[in-house]
Design a protein around this motif. Structure first.
Motif, short mmCIF file in Angstrom:
data_model
loop_
_atom_site.label_atom_id
_atom_site.label_comp_id
_atom_site.label_asym_id
_atom_site.label_seq_id
_atom_site.Cartn_x
_atom_site.Cartn_y
_atom_site.Cartn_z
N GLY A 74 23.81 -5.41 -15.59
CA GLY A 74 25.14 -4.90 -15.32
C GLY A 74 25.18 -3.39 -15.48
O GLY A 74 24.16 -2.72 -15.70
N PRO A 75 26.38 -2.81 -15.38
CA PRO A 75 26.50 -1.34 -15.42
C PRO A 75 26.38 -0.74 -16.82
O PRO A 75 26.49 0.47 -16.97
CB PRO A 75 27.90 -1.11 -14.85
N VAL A 76 26.15 -1.56 -17.83
CA VAL A 76 26.10 -1.07 -19.21
C VAL A 76 24.85 -0.24 -19.47
O VAL A 76 24.89 0.79 -20.16
CB VAL A 76 26.17 -2.26 -20.19
N PHE A 77 23.71 -0.64 -18.91
CA PHE A 77 22.44 0.02 -19.18
C PHE A 77 22.30 1.31 -18.37
O PHE A 77 22.53 1.31 -17.17
CB PHE A 77 21.27 -0.91 -18.87
N PRO A 78 21.91 2.41 -19.02
CA PRO A 78 21.71 3.66 -18.27
C PRO A 78 20.37 3.66 -17.54
O PRO A 78 19.49 2.84 -17.81
CB PRO A 78 21.71 4.72 -19.38
N VAL A 79 20.22 4.59 -16.62
CA VAL A 79 18.95 4.75 -15.90
C VAL A 79 17.95 5.39 -16.86
O VAL A 79 18.21 6.45 -17.41
CB VAL A 79 19.15 5.63 -14.65
N LEU A 80 16.83 4.73 -17.07
CA LEU A 80 15.87 5.20 -18.07
C LEU A 80 14.89 6.22 -17.51
O LEU A 80 14.62 7.23 -18.15
CB LEU A 80 15.11 4.00 -18.64
N ASP A 81 14.35 5.97 -16.35
CA ASP A 81 13.40 6.92 -15.76
C ASP A 81 13.52 6.84 -14.23
O ASP A 81 13.92 5.84 -13.68
CB ASP A 81 11.97 6.62 -16.20
N PRO A 82 13.19 7.91 -13.54
CA PRO A 82 13.34 7.93 -12.08
C PRO A 82 12.16 7.29 -11.35
O PRO A 82 11.46 7.93 -10.57
CB PRO A 82 13.44 9.42 -11.77
N SER A 83 11.92 6.03 -11.60
CA SER A 83 10.83 5.33 -10.93
C SER A 83 11.40 4.44 -9.82
O SER A 83 12.59 4.12 -9.83
CB SER A 83 10.06 4.48 -11.94
N PRO A 84 10.58 4.04 -8.88
CA PRO A 84 11.07 3.13 -7.83
C PRO A 84 11.58 1.81 -8.40
O PRO A 84 12.55 1.25 -7.90
CB PRO A 84 9.84 2.91 -6.94
N TRP A 85 10.95 1.32 -9.46
CA TRP A 85 11.39 0.08 -10.09
C TRP A 85 12.80 0.25 -10.64
O TRP A 85 13.66 -0.61 -10.47
CB TRP A 85 10.41 -0.30 -11.19
N LEU A 137 15.42 0.26 -7.88
CA LEU A 137 15.79 -1.08 -7.44
C LEU A 137 16.69 -1.77 -8.47
O LEU A 137 17.62 -2.49 -8.10
CB LEU A 137 14.54 -1.91 -7.18
N LYS A 138 16.43 -1.52 -9.75
CA LYS A 138 17.30 -2.09 -10.78
C LYS A 138 18.70 -1.48 -10.67
O LYS A 138 19.70 -2.18 -10.84
CB LYS A 138 16.72 -1.84 -12.17
N GLN A 139 18.77 -0.18 -10.36
CA GLN A 139 20.07 0.48 -10.20
C GLN A 139 20.82 -0.12 -9.02
O GLN A 139 22.04 -0.28 -9.06
CB GLN A 139 19.88 1.99 -10.01
N MET A 140 20.11 -0.48 -7.97
CA MET A 140 20.74 -1.13 -6.83
C MET A 140 21.34 -2.47 -7.26
O MET A 140 22.45 -2.82 -6.84
CB MET A 140 19.70 -1.34 -5.71
#
Length: 77
Positions: A51-62, A65-68
């Motif tokens: 869900g939207p609770v977790f922040p983006v940890l690193d700018p990787s392609p994986w 996709l999780k952000q999507m």
């Protein structure tokens, strides 16, 4: 040996002409596509579950996709 004899008997009773190279390639291509789609779906499902609770940890392609998946969750709510 009995098992091998039964298998060979079954195989010869169900004999078919061999597949062409194009048919074989199409079958392997379909299997490869399904495996690839499943691998790409894993991070999307992970992001959707987080869900939207977790922040983006690193700018990787994986992580992209999780952000999507996270964005899909926000739109669904």
């Amino acid at each position: 040996m009995r098992l091998l004899a039964r298998y060979l008997g079954w195989r010869t009773s169900r004999a078919r002409p061999p597949l062409s190279l194009a048919e074989t390639a199409a079958r392997y291509g379909a299997v490869a596509f399904l495996i690839g789609a499943a691998i790409l779906a894993i991070p999307v499902v992970q992001g959707y579950r987080e869900g939207p609770v977790f922040p983006v940890l690193d700018p990787s392609p994986w992580e992209a996709l999780k952000q999507m998946g996270r964005e899909m969750r926000m739109e669904a709510e």
